[in-house]
Write a protein that holds these residues in place. Structure first.
Motif, PDB file in Angstrom:
ATOM      1  N   VAL A 136      -1.369  -2.391   2.011  1.00 22.76           N
ATOM      2  CA  VAL A 136       0.059  -2.511   2.316  1.00 22.76           C
ATOM      3  C   VAL A 136       0.496  -1.297   3.133  1.00 22.76           C
ATOM      4  O   VAL A 136       0.242  -0.154   2.731  1.00 22.76           O
ATOM      5  N   PRO A 137       1.166  -1.493   4.279  1.00 30.36           N
ATOM      6  CA  PRO A 137       1.629  -0.347   5.069  1.00 30.36           C
ATOM      7  C   PRO A 137       2.648   0.503   4.314  1.00 30.36           C
ATOM      8  O   PRO A 137       3.365   0.012   3.445  1.00 30.36           O
ATOM      9  N   LYS A 180      -2.074   3.066   5.001  1.00 34.12           N
ATOM     10  CA  LYS A 180      -1.849   1.869   4.187  1.00 34.12           C
ATOM     11  C   LYS A 180      -2.223   2.218   2.750  1.00 34.12           C
ATOM     12  O   LYS A 180      -3.034   3.106   2.503  1.00 34.12           O
ATOM     13  N   MET A 181      -1.628   1.495   1.797  1.00 31.81           N
ATOM     14  CA  MET A 181      -1.836   1.789   0.372  1.00 31.81           C
ATOM     15  C   MET A 181      -2.581   0.651  -0.303  1.00 31.81           C
ATOM     16  O   MET A 181      -2.376  -0.525   0.013  1.00 31.81           O
ATOM     17  N   ALA A 198      -6.065   9.603   1.252  1.00 31.23           N
ATOM     18  CA  ALA A 198      -5.683  10.402   0.083  1.00 31.23           C
ATOM     19  C   ALA A 198      -5.770   9.513  -1.150  1.00 31.23           C
ATOM     20  O   ALA A 198      -5.710   8.283  -1.048  1.00 31.23           O
ATOM     21  N   ILE A 199      -5.895  10.147  -2.332  1.00 28.35           N
ATOM     22  CA  ILE A 199      -6.022   9.392  -3.572  1.00 28.35           C
ATOM     23  C   ILE A 199      -5.267  10.080  -4.701  1.00 28.35           C
ATOM     24  O   ILE A 199      -5.058  11.294  -4.681  1.00 28.35           O
ATOM     25  N   VAL A 200      -4.865   9.266  -5.672  1.00 30.72           N
ATOM     26  CA  VAL A 200      -4.426   9.772  -6.973  1.00 30.72           C
ATOM     27  C   VAL A 200      -5.079   8.905  -8.048  1.00 30.72           C
ATOM     28  O   VAL A 200      -5.436   7.747  -7.795  1.00 30.72           O
ATOM     29  N   VAL A 201      -5.224   9.477  -9.221  1.00 36.65           N
ATOM     30  CA  VAL A 201      -5.724   8.723 -10.368  1.00 36.65           C
ATOM     31  C   VAL A 201      -4.792   8.960 -11.550  1.00 36.65           C
ATOM     32  O   VAL A 201      -4.172  10.014 -11.675  1.00 36.65           O
ATOM     33  N   GLY A 202      -4.704   7.948 -12.407  1.00 32.46           N
ATOM     34  CA  GLY A 202      -3.908   8.055 -13.618  1.00 32.46           C
ATOM     35  C   GLY A 202      -4.683   8.742 -14.732  1.00 32.46           C
ATOM     36  O   GLY A 202      -5.729   9.355 -14.515  1.00 32.46           O
ATOM     37  N   ARG A 203      -4.177   8.613 -15.941  1.00 32.19           N
ATOM     38  CA  ARG A 203      -4.801   9.278 -17.091  1.00 32.19           C
ATOM     39  C   ARG A 203      -6.160   8.652 -17.378  1.00 32.19           C
ATOM     40  O   ARG A 203      -6.350   7.442 -17.241  1.00 32.19           O
ATOM     41  N   PRO A 204      -7.133   9.464 -17.792  1.00 32.91           N
ATOM     42  CA  PRO A 204      -8.457   8.918 -18.095  1.00 32.91           C
ATOM     43  C   PRO A 204      -8.475   8.160 -19.411  1.00 32.91           C
ATOM     44  O   PRO A 204      -7.851   8.563 -20.397  1.00 32.91           O
ATOM     45  N   ILE A 254      -4.625   5.932  -0.391  1.00 37.61           N
ATOM     46  CA  ILE A 254      -4.081   5.766   0.949  1.00 37.61           C
ATOM     47  C   ILE A 254      -5.267   5.738   1.907  1.00 37.61           C
ATOM     48  O   ILE A 254      -6.036   6.691   1.986  1.00 37.61           O
ATOM     49  N   VAL A 255      -5.428   4.609   2.589  1.00 39.47           N
ATOM     50  CA  VAL A 255      -6.432   4.532   3.642  1.00 39.47           C
ATOM     51  C   VAL A 255      -5.734   4.828   4.966  1.00 39.47           C
ATOM     52  O   VAL A 255      -4.565   4.491   5.172  1.00 39.47           O
TER      53      VAL A 255
END
Length: 265
Positions: free
Chosen positions: A239-240, A105-106, A165-171, A141-142
């Protein structure tokens, strides 16, 4: 100090194998309904030790279940936490395969990177605010190694707070006029808005999540270190995912973060 008992080791091993095979296991709370949060963290610590022995690295921490919608979704009333593992961090805009997960899920979150250490007890919101060096848009993503997400609190705690899993945007550097409580988020799936939120959904203030986390970890002698990422929890119900999806989290003042989902196989 004595090591973990055999039940803790056995449950950690089952989670370790479920992560490797992507085959979910029954909830531990089915076999032992009396398991509590402390039991879950004991299993988590043993699982983390197994992963570190494989060469994994802890690059931060995530707080989960910090918003009312997420607590309602899983029938719990308190946050939890788990480590952010280096292997789960992906660049903004990454395409991730459904084959990597079991039942993902997101969710969109506000993320901090620390510039100074924090160690509980007695870390305040002001202390946490002073230790934050960067703020970022984040997507997480959980995923659950527990079958069908039938998790009690002990189950998700043991399972690294259902980390995927994870992503991050610009600091973005924090400024005196930036109030993380008021940072709004528009969360879209394939160009359609599916949720909105604001920073205050995370324990009333994402910075308060950092303080809470520092104090919780401090009870186990763990310091939040400079450079570590802190994920402060979903601002909406998760959200799936489906193959071919593109998720975008757009934050006021922070910009956006993007994850694309490839097909299975």
């Amino acid at each position: 100090m004595t090591g973990p008992d055999s039940a803790v080791r056995d449950r950690a091993r089952r989670l370790y194998e479920a992560r490797a095979t992507r085959k979910p296991i029954p909830p531990f709370t089915d076999e032992d309904p009396g398991l509590g949060m402390a039991d879950g963290y004991a299993i988590q610590r043993e699982l983390v030790a197994m992963l570190l022995a494989d060469g994994e690295r802890v690059v931060g921490y995530k707080a989960g279940l910090t918003s009312e919608p997420m607590q309602r979704m899983f029938g719990v009333s308190t946050p939890d936490y788990g480590p952010v593992l280096a292997s789960t961090v992906h660049p903004d805009g990454a395409t991730l395969s459904m084959d990597t997960f079991i039942d993902p899920k997101m969710e969109a979150e506000i993320v901090f990177r620390l510039s100074a250490p924090l160690r509980g007890p007695d870390v305040t919101v002001d202390h946490a605010r002073e230790a934050i060096g960067e703020v970022m848009a984040g997507l997480e993503i959980v995923d659950s190694r527990i079958r069908d997400w039938r998790i009690g609190l002990a189950d998700t705690v043991a399972d690294l707070a259902s980390a995927g899993a994870i992503v991050v945007g610009r600091p973005v550097p924090p400024t005196a006029d930036m109030d993380p409580r008021l940072i709004g988020c528009v969360f879209s799936r394939n160009g359609r808005v599916v949720a909105t939120g604001a920073g205050a959904a995370a324990l009333g203030d994402p910075v308060a999540v950092v303080a809470w986390l520092a104090n919780q970890l401090g009870e186990h002698g763990i310091t939040l270190e400079p450079g570590q990422l802190i994920f402060t929890g979903a601002l909406h119900a998760a959200v799936p995912l489906c193959p071919g999806d593109e998720f975008v989290a757009e934050f006021d003042r922070l910009g956006s973060a993007v994850i694309r989902v490839a097909s299975r196989g």
